[in-house]
Each structure stands twice: as structure tokens, then as C-alpha cells.
Write a protein that holds these residues in place. Structure first.
Motif, PDB file in Angstrom:
ATOM      1  N   SER A 150      97.095  25.937  -9.949  1.00 19.20           N
ATOM      2  CA  SER A 150      97.662  26.832 -10.960  1.00 19.20           C
ATOM      3  C   SER A 150      99.075  26.390 -11.327  1.00 19.20           C
ATOM      4  O   SER A 150      99.772  25.736 -10.547  1.00 19.20           O
ATOM      5  CB  SER A 150      97.704  28.267 -10.430  1.00 19.20           C
ATOM      6  OG  SER A 150      98.456  28.341  -9.233  1.00 19.20           O
ATOM      7  N   GLN A 151      99.488  26.778 -12.519  1.00 15.93           N
ATOM      8  CA  GLN A 151     100.806  26.422 -13.029  1.00 15.93           C
ATOM      9  C   GLN A 151     101.853  27.383 -12.488  1.00 15.93           C
ATOM     10  O   GLN A 151     101.643  28.586 -12.424  1.00 15.93           O
ATOM     11  CB  GLN A 151     100.786  26.479 -14.559  1.00 15.93           C
ATOM     12  CG  GLN A 151     102.070  26.045 -15.229  1.00 15.93           C
ATOM     13  CD  GLN A 151     101.933  26.070 -16.735  1.00 15.93           C
ATOM     14  OE1 GLN A 151     100.833  25.893 -17.251  1.00 15.93           O
ATOM     15  NE2 GLN A 151     103.023  26.301 -17.430  1.00 15.93           N
ATOM     16  N   HIS A 152     103.010  26.859 -12.072  1.00 12.84           N
ATOM     17  CA  HIS A 152     104.045  27.691 -11.466  1.00 12.84           C
ATOM     18  C   HIS A 152     105.298  27.830 -12.327  1.00 12.84           C
ATOM     19  O   HIS A 152     106.177  28.610 -11.995  1.00 12.84           O
ATOM     20  CB  HIS A 152     104.445  27.125 -10.093  1.00 12.84           C
ATOM     21  CG  HIS A 152     103.320  27.092  -9.110  1.00 12.84           C
ATOM     22  ND1 HIS A 152     102.851  28.223  -8.470  1.00 12.84           N
ATOM     23  CD2 HIS A 152     102.542  26.063  -8.663  1.00 12.84           C
ATOM     24  CE1 HIS A 152     101.842  27.896  -7.660  1.00 12.84           C
ATOM     25  NE2 HIS A 152     101.645  26.590  -7.762  1.00 12.84           N
ATOM     26  N   ASP A 153     105.390  27.072 -13.385  1.00 12.22           N
ATOM     27  CA  ASP A 153     106.592  27.159 -14.218  1.00 12.22           C
ATOM     28  C   ASP A 153     106.224  26.731 -15.640  1.00 12.22           C
ATOM     29  O   ASP A 153     105.194  26.101 -15.874  1.00 12.22           O
ATOM     30  CB  ASP A 153     107.700  26.260 -13.662  1.00 12.22           C
ATOM     31  CG  ASP A 153     109.073  26.613 -14.223  1.00 12.22           C
ATOM     32  OD1 ASP A 153     109.155  27.586 -15.014  1.00 12.22           O
ATOM     33  OD2 ASP A 153     110.053  25.922 -13.888  1.00 12.22           O
ATOM     34  N   ASP A 154     107.111  27.105 -16.579  1.00  8.72           N
ATOM     35  CA  ASP A 154     106.898  26.718 -17.972  1.00  8.72           C
ATOM     36  C   ASP A 154     107.068  25.199 -18.113  1.00  8.72           C
ATOM     37  O   ASP A 154     107.852  24.576 -17.398  1.00  8.72           O
ATOM     38  CB  ASP A 154     107.915  27.428 -18.868  1.00  8.72           C
ATOM     39  CG  ASP A 154     107.974  28.919 -18.573  1.00  8.72           C
ATOM     40  OD1 ASP A 154     106.903  29.529 -18.422  1.00  8.72           O
ATOM     41  OD2 ASP A 154     109.092  29.457 -18.462  1.00  8.72           O
ATOM     42  N   GLN A 155     106.348  24.625 -19.061  1.00  7.87           N
ATOM     43  CA  GLN A 155     106.383  23.178 -19.283  1.00  7.87           C
ATOM     44  C   GLN A 155     106.651  22.883 -20.756  1.00  7.87           C
ATOM     45  O   GLN A 155     105.906  23.340 -21.619  1.00  7.87           O
ATOM     46  CB  GLN A 155     105.049  22.544 -18.861  1.00  7.87           C
ATOM     47  CG  GLN A 155     104.709  22.748 -17.391  1.00  7.87           C
ATOM     48  CD  GLN A 155     103.304  22.283 -17.052  1.00  7.87           C
ATOM     49  OE1 GLN A 155     102.518  21.939 -17.937  1.00  7.87           O
ATOM     50  NE2 GLN A 155     102.979  22.270 -15.762  1.00  7.87           N
ATOM     51  N   SER A 156     107.741  22.157 -21.010  1.00  8.57           N
ATOM     52  CA  SER A 156     108.091  21.799 -22.395  1.00  8.57           C
ATOM     53  C   SER A 156     108.559  20.353 -22.449  1.00  8.57           C
ATOM     54  O   SER A 156     109.219  19.857 -21.536  1.00  8.57           O
ATOM     55  CB  SER A 156     109.197  22.725 -22.930  1.00  8.57           C
ATOM     56  OG  SER A 156     108.747  24.069 -22.969  1.00  8.57           O
ATOM     57  N   LEU A 157     108.201  19.703 -23.569  1.00  8.24           N
ATOM     58  CA  LEU A 157     108.559  18.301 -23.776  1.00  8.24           C
ATOM     59  C   LEU A 157     108.845  18.074 -25.260  1.00  8.24           C
ATOM     60  O   LEU A 157     108.166  18.628 -26.122  1.00  8.24           O
ATOM     61  CB  LEU A 157     107.398  17.397 -23.332  1.00  8.24           C
ATOM     62  CG  LEU A 157     107.497  15.905 -23.685  1.00  8.24           C
ATOM     63  CD1 LEU A 157     108.555  15.219 -22.838  1.00  8.24           C
ATOM     64  CD2 LEU A 157     106.147  15.217 -23.513  1.00  8.24           C
ATOM     65  N   LEU A 158     109.866  17.268 -25.550  1.00  6.34           N
ATOM     66  CA  LEU A 158     110.185  16.888 -26.929  1.00  6.34           C
ATOM     67  C   LEU A 158     110.349  15.370 -26.979  1.00  6.34           C
ATOM     68  O   LEU A 158     111.213  14.792 -26.302  1.00  6.34           O
ATOM     69  CB  LEU A 158     111.467  17.576 -27.392  1.00  6.34           C
ATOM     70  CG  LEU A 158     111.939  17.271 -28.826  1.00  6.34           C
ATOM     71  CD1 LEU A 158     110.866  17.667 -29.850  1.00  6.34           C
ATOM     72  CD2 LEU A 158     113.253  17.996 -29.126  1.00  6.34           C
ATOM     73  N   VAL A 159     109.472  14.727 -27.769  1.00  4.32           N
ATOM     74  CA  VAL A 159     109.523  13.272 -27.957  1.00  4.32           C
ATOM     75  C   VAL A 159     110.006  13.000 -29.384  1.00  4.32           C
ATOM     76  O   VAL A 159     109.409  13.477 -30.353  1.00  4.32           O
ATOM     77  CB  VAL A 159     108.133  12.635 -27.736  1.00  4.32           C
ATOM     78  CG1 VAL A 159     108.212  11.126 -27.991  1.00  4.32           C
ATOM     79  CG2 VAL A 159     107.624  12.917 -26.331  1.00  4.32           C
ATOM     80  N   ILE A 160     111.103  12.237 -29.497  1.00  6.21           N
ATOM     81  CA  ILE A 160     111.688  11.906 -30.815  1.00  6.21           C
ATOM     82  C   ILE A 160     111.611  10.392 -30.988  1.00  6.21           C
ATOM     83  O   ILE A 160     112.337   9.644 -30.331  1.00  6.21           O
ATOM     84  CB  ILE A 160     113.159  12.376 -30.905  1.00  6.21           C
ATOM     85  CG1 ILE A 160     113.291  13.849 -30.479  1.00  6.21           C
ATOM     86  CG2 ILE A 160     113.703  12.168 -32.305  1.00  6.21           C
ATOM     87  CD1 ILE A 160     114.732  14.274 -30.231  1.00  6.21           C
ATOM     88  N   LYS A 161     110.712   9.971 -31.862  1.00  8.97           N
ATOM     89  CA  LYS A 161     110.564   8.534 -32.099  1.00  8.97           C
ATOM     90  C   LYS A 161     111.121   8.184 -33.475  1.00  8.97           C
ATOM     91  O   LYS A 161     110.778   8.800 -34.471  1.00  8.97           O
ATOM     92  CB  LYS A 161     109.094   8.120 -32.027  1.00  8.97           C
ATOM     93  CG  LYS A 161     108.909   6.609 -32.230  1.00  8.97           C
ATOM     94  CD  LYS A 161     107.485   6.170 -32.085  1.00  8.97           C
ATOM     95  CE  LYS A 161     107.384   4.661 -32.289  1.00  8.97           C
ATOM     96  NZ  LYS A 161     106.013   4.170 -32.182  1.00  8.97           N
ATOM     97  N   PHE A 162     111.972   7.192 -33.499  1.00  9.54           N
ATOM     98  CA  PHE A 162     112.613   6.758 -34.744  1.00  9.54           C
ATOM     99  C   PHE A 162     111.837   5.609 -35.341  1.00  9.54           C
ATOM    100  O   PHE A 162     111.570   4.621 -34.664  1.00  9.54           O
ATOM    101  CB  PHE A 162     114.069   6.353 -34.483  1.00  9.54           C
ATOM    102  CG  PHE A 162     114.891   7.446 -33.889  1.00  9.54           C
ATOM    103  CD1 PHE A 162     115.501   8.405 -34.699  1.00  9.54           C
ATOM    104  CD2 PHE A 162     115.015   7.558 -32.516  1.00  9.54           C
ATOM    105  CE1 PHE A 162     116.246   9.422 -34.129  1.00  9.54           C
ATOM    106  CE2 PHE A 162     115.759   8.567 -31.958  1.00  9.54           C
ATOM    107  CZ  PHE A 162     116.376   9.509 -32.755  1.00  9.54           C
TER     108      PHE A 162
END
Length: 566
Positions: free
Chosen positions: A554-566
Motif C-alpha cells: 500500500s501507498q504511504h505518502d503522496d507521490q508527485s513528479l514534474l519532468v521539464i524537457k527543453f
């Protein structure tokens, strides 16, 4: 005839007179005490016999006439016998009716058989026991009624504990009482209700002044481990105890030398529900008072059983109500957060974006944003707010609003974070609700990224030319902790094919079935190996790799990702 002629013959006659007088006095005393019924016939026959023997003695002693004396005594004895014998015959043949009216034993003792007397004693004790049971039942109803009232009061449990404490104290005439509840998470037992004079049976702090008000205050807010003290050991053993000689009990610490600190007698009763101890009711008498008895202990145990049921009910209902309130609060906060979360990312020429936003449950502490403020500034934000609930959403709202307000200025990313930090740290509610934040200001006209971070949110830079990936962010204080925190700017030139990556710690703290965290090296490796793909594809590959790694965990914490490709 010979005896009557003896000058000493008057002595037994006077003795009979004296005995008659004593019997009359005893009859009068019995009648006054109402311990038995004395018949008029008994009075009358005793008086006649006493007068007859008195007159006969006078005839012999003073008149020296034994013949007349014999006649008088014989006549009196005959009359007494004539009166008493028929009465005795009637008593022997009379069949008394059953007396149904309950009267005191002292009024019926001469009319009852032994069996009847025994039956009345048993019935009297039964009535006494019924009165005790009735009193106990009334107190049980009282506890239940008080518990029902407490549901509508936010301090209801405390009020119920105080009521139970006072009631049991009054019933066994204790000088002081306390109710302690067990905290299963911290393995301690804590005082929740305290009143009266309670000589502390535990060792006081060495620096505490020995003053009654200070001692009482210390006990009122005290917590004890579940060992090496009388409260914890009673809770652990789960058995009530009567302590009448504290000086012989190694668990009792004798403070002193003040008289009010001298230990008296104690009753300790564990509060049990289905063999689980939820607390202890402790009662004390000071040393100058009579010690508690076994009857006091039995009463305390019985009332404790009644009270424990009510207390546990209130505790359970309170937990349910608090849980429901948290659910309602979380739903409100979730609705607010949904409005803050960008539903659609802007189309940016020359930039591809990939995101992961996977909240654990309810309110998510993660927040990201993309702000196009000027031709020469596009701002990317990744933030992780500590905690859940309304306060966390407030911090998130303030963070978002202030960044959006000041990002349009000429100030650098570090300065903007300092302004935001100063505003949030100044609020009292933010003490336990701070945030980690990464702010990336990109100038498409110069192709330069300006980076500042607060807290643990990292920023990584992938160079397409060198095929390397490195961390650009610096360790610093989170947003909202210290108003004087400073945040450094890092400048990075970017070229076609370069990538900036930022994420929250929930992503690399995801646990697999063996309890191992997802390695950040795996995340960075995916970015490096798939740098030719779009930002969206890279984000999806990371998401799939994490899911594969954790399996059914089970998941225990929030998960966020930001990928910025130029």
C-alpha cells in the motif's frame, strides 16, 4: 413447725420478697427496652408472691407469730399459682396465627419460634442486600445518564471522569481520588481526573517545592510508565488491590518529611473491558484517617465495573465522532485542493511537460504549478506541505497565492521564496504545517533556468550534451519554519534535449513488500536512458517502474513528479 419456730425462719421469706422486687425491676426494664413482651399476669403474680412473703416475714420477725405467718404465705402462694398455672396451660395449648406484618425482631421475640426468628433475620439481611443492590443499580443508571449527556459536549469525557471520580470517592469516603487512562501507543498511563487530598505514592521530582498546591498540580498532569510505579503495575497486572500498610509496600514511595505527604491507605482498581485494562481508579485516605476495609474495596470494584462500561462507551463514541469530523474536514480540504490543482497544463513552445500526481488518500500534501507570468519568465513550482487537513490546505493556498502574486516581479527565485517564507512563518498555525518547495524560473529568451529550493524537494538537471545528471538544489530550511531563512539561487543554462526533474519525497520513499524504499537512482536512470522521449513518456515510465517495484504494497505518502524537457 420446727422451722417456723426458728427465729431465723424469716430470712428466706425476706429473700423471696427481694427476689420479687428484682424481678419487677427487670420486667420494667425489659418493657422499656422493648426487647420482649411482659404479660400483666407475670407482674400481678410476682407482686402477690412478694407481698405475701414480706407480710409473713414481718409476722415472724416483729410479731413472733409463725402460725399466722405460715397462713399468709400459703395464701399468697396459692393465689399466685392460681393465676400463673392457667396462663401457662393456655400458652402450652394455644396455636398462634402466622404474623405477616414485618415488625422488629425485638417486638416478637417472645411470640416467635426459633425457626421464625431465624427466618426474620434472613429476611432482614435480604432486605439490606436489596437496598445495596438498588443503590448500586441507581449509580449505574447515573453513570449511563452522565455518559449520554457527555456525547454533546466536547469536554464530555473529562466531565464524565470527574463525575465518576467524585461518586466513588463519596461512596467509600475517600479523601482523594484519581482516574488514570492507559495510552496504548506510548505505553504510559496518564492522570485524566484528580480531586481531593491524595498523598502521592510515587517519587516527586527532586526540584519540586513541597507545597500542597504544587504537589496537586504535578499529580493532576502526571504520566507514568507501565512499570516501576504502583499505577502502571496495577494496570499491567489487572487486579484490584487494598493497601493498608504502604510503608511495607516496595511500590509505594514515601515522600516527606511533611505530614501532608505521609502515605495513608489506598485502593487501586483496574478498569477492564473484555480483559483489556483501559485505566486505573485510584483512591486514597490520609494517614490520620481509618484505613480502607475489604467492604470499601468491594464497593469500589463494583462501582468501577459500572463506570468502566460508561467510560469505554464515551471513548468509543468520541473516537468515531473525531474520525467522522476528520473525514468531513478532509473532504472539505480535498475540494479546496482540487480547485488549486492545475486541471490542464499550458502549452509551452519548446517545452514538453510530464507529471505524476498520486495522492495517498484524502487531502494530498503535494502541490505543483506552472505559471506563465511574462515573456521572459515561466515558473515551475513543486511543493510538499507537511501534514494533512485544513491547516495544510491553508499553507498550500498561501504558498500558491503568494508565489503567483510575486512571481511577476523582477525578483529572483530565492528572494521570492524568502518573501513567501516570511509570510507563512509569521502565522501561528504554521508551527506544525511547513512546506518543502522548489521554484524554477525559466527565461526562454536567454534559455537560463533560475532555481531555488526550501526543504527537501530536489531539482536534478540532465545534460543531453554530456549525458549526465546532477543535483542542482541546495539543502535549506523548509518554508514556514524560520522567518529569517535565506534561499540561494542556482543558475543553469539549458540546451535542446536538456531535462529538469523535481519530485516530492513520497516518490522515492515508496516501500515494496520487503519494506525497502524505491531508489532515487532508479528514477534518475530512467530519465537518463529515456532522455530522447517526451517529458510525458518519461513520467509514465517512472510511474510504471514504481508500481512494479512496490507490487501489492500500500501507498504511504503522496507521490508527485514534474519532468521539464527543453
Amino acid at each position: 413447725m420446727i422451722l417456723l419456730e426458728n427465729a431465723l425462719a424469716y430470712i428466706p421469706l425476706f429473700a423471696i420478697t427481694a427476689i420479687s422486687i428484682v424481678m419487677l425491676i427487670l420486667f420494667s426494664y425489659i418493657k422499656k427496652k422493648n426487647t420482649a413482651r411482659i404479660s400483666f399476669i407475670a407482674y400481678f403474680s410476682t407482686i402477690i408472691l412478694g407481698l405475701g412473703s414480706l407480710l409473713s416475714g414481718i409476722q415472724i420477725y416483729f410479731l413472733e407469730n409463725p402460725t399466722q405467718a405460715f397462713g399468709i404465705f400459703a395464701f399468697a402462694a396459692a393465689i399466685a399459682a392460681f393465676i400463673i398455672i392457667p396462663y401457662a396451660i393456655i400458652l402450652c395449648t394455644f396455636e398462634p396465627k402466622e404474623i405477616r406484618k414485618l415488625v422488629p425482631h425485638s417486638q416478637n421475640v417472645e411470640e416467635m419460634t426459633t425457626a421464625q426468628a431465624y427466618a426474620q433475620v434472613v429476611e432482614s439481611k435480604s432486605l439490606q442486600a436489596t437496598d445495596e443492590e438498588s443503590r448500586a443499580l441507581q449509580l449505574s443508571y447515573d453513570f449511563s445518564a452522565k455518559a449520554t449527556e457527555s456525547f454533546s459536549d466536547k469536554n464530555g469525557l473529562s466531565l464524565l471522569l470527574d463525575h465518576v471520580n467524585k461518586t466513588i470517592r463519596d461512596e467509600i469516603q475517600a479523601d482523594g481520588g484519581a482516574i488514570l487512562l492507559v495510552d496504548d501507543f506510548e505505553d504510559v498511563i496518564t492522570v485524566k481526573s484528580f480531586d481531593g487530598d491524595f498523598p502521592p505514592p510515587y517519587k516527586l521530582p527532586s526540584d519540586m517545592p513541597h507545597k500542597p498546591i504544587r504537589i496537586a498540580t504535578n499529580f493532576k498532569f502526571a504520566s507514568f510508565p507501565l512499570r516501576e510505579n504502583i499505577f502502571g503495575e496495577i494496570a499491567t497486572a489487572g487486579k484490584p488491590e487494598l493497601i493498608t500498610k504502604p510503608e511495607n509496600d516496595a511500590r509505594i514511595y514515601q515522600n516527606g518529611p511533611e505530614e501532608f505527604l505521609e502515605c495513608g491507605s489506598y485502593i487501586m482498581v483496574p478498569m477492564k473491558v473484555n480483559d483489556a485494562v483501559i485505566g486505573v481508579i485510584a483512591l486514597a485516605r490520609t494517614h490520620e484517617k481509618p484505613v480502607f476495609t475489604e467492604d470499601n474495596l468491594k464497593t469500589a470494584v463494583m462501582l468501577s465495573d459500572f463506570a468502566t462500561t460508561s467510560i469505554k462507551t464515551v471513548m468509543s463514541v468520541t473516537e468515531i465522532m473525531e474520525h467522522n469530523n476528520l473525514i468531513k474536514e478532509a473532504q472539505i480540504a480535498t475540494n479546496i485542493q482540487q480547485m488549486l490543482h492545475p486541471t490542464k497544463l499550458p502549452v509551452l513552445p519548446g517545452i514538453q511537460l510530464g507529471t505524476i500526481w498520486n495522492p495517498e488518500e484524502g487531502v494530498c500534501g503535494d502541490y505543483y504549478d506552472v505559471i506563465v507570468s511574462r515573456k521572459d519568465r515561466i515558473s515551475f513550482v513543486m511543493s510538499d506541505v507537511a501534514g494533512k487537513g485544513i491547516n495544510s490546505v491553508i499553507v498550500m493556498s498561501m504558498l500558491r497565492a503568494m508565489i503567483r502574486l510575486v512571481v511577476n516581479t523582477k525578483k529572483t527565485a530565492g528572494t521570492i521564496l524568502e518573501w513567501v517564507n516570511h509570510g507563512i512563518a509569521a502565522e501561528s498555525f504554521s508551527t506544525d504545517h511547513f512546506a518543502s518547495c522548489a521554484l524554477i524560473n525559466y527565461d526562454p529568451t536567454k534559455k537560463v533556468a533560475e532555481i531555488a529550493t526550501g526543504g527537501t524537494t530536489p531539482v536534478y538537471y540532465y545534460s543531453a550534451e554530456k549525458n549526465t545528471i546532477e543535483r542542482l538544489s541546495n539543502a535549506s530550511e523548509p518554508i514556514g519554519v524560520d522567518k529569517e531563512s535565506h534561499y540561494q539561487d542556482v543558475l543553469q543554462d539549458v540546451k535542446t534535449g536538456d531535462i529538469l526533474v523535481t519530485y516530492t519525497d513520497g516518490l522515492v520513499e515508496a516501500l515494496n513488500e520487503q519494506g525497502q524504499q524505491y531508489p532515487k537512482e532508479s528514477l534518475l536512470k530512467i530519465v537518463s536512458l529515456n532522455a530522447s522521449k517526451s517529458g510525458k513518456d518519461i513520467a509514465n515510465l517512472v510511474k510504471a517502474d514504481i508500481k512494479k517495484y512496490i507490487g501489492n504494497s500500500s501507498q504511504h505518502d503522496d507521490q508527485s513528479l514534474l519532468v521539464i524537457k527543453f
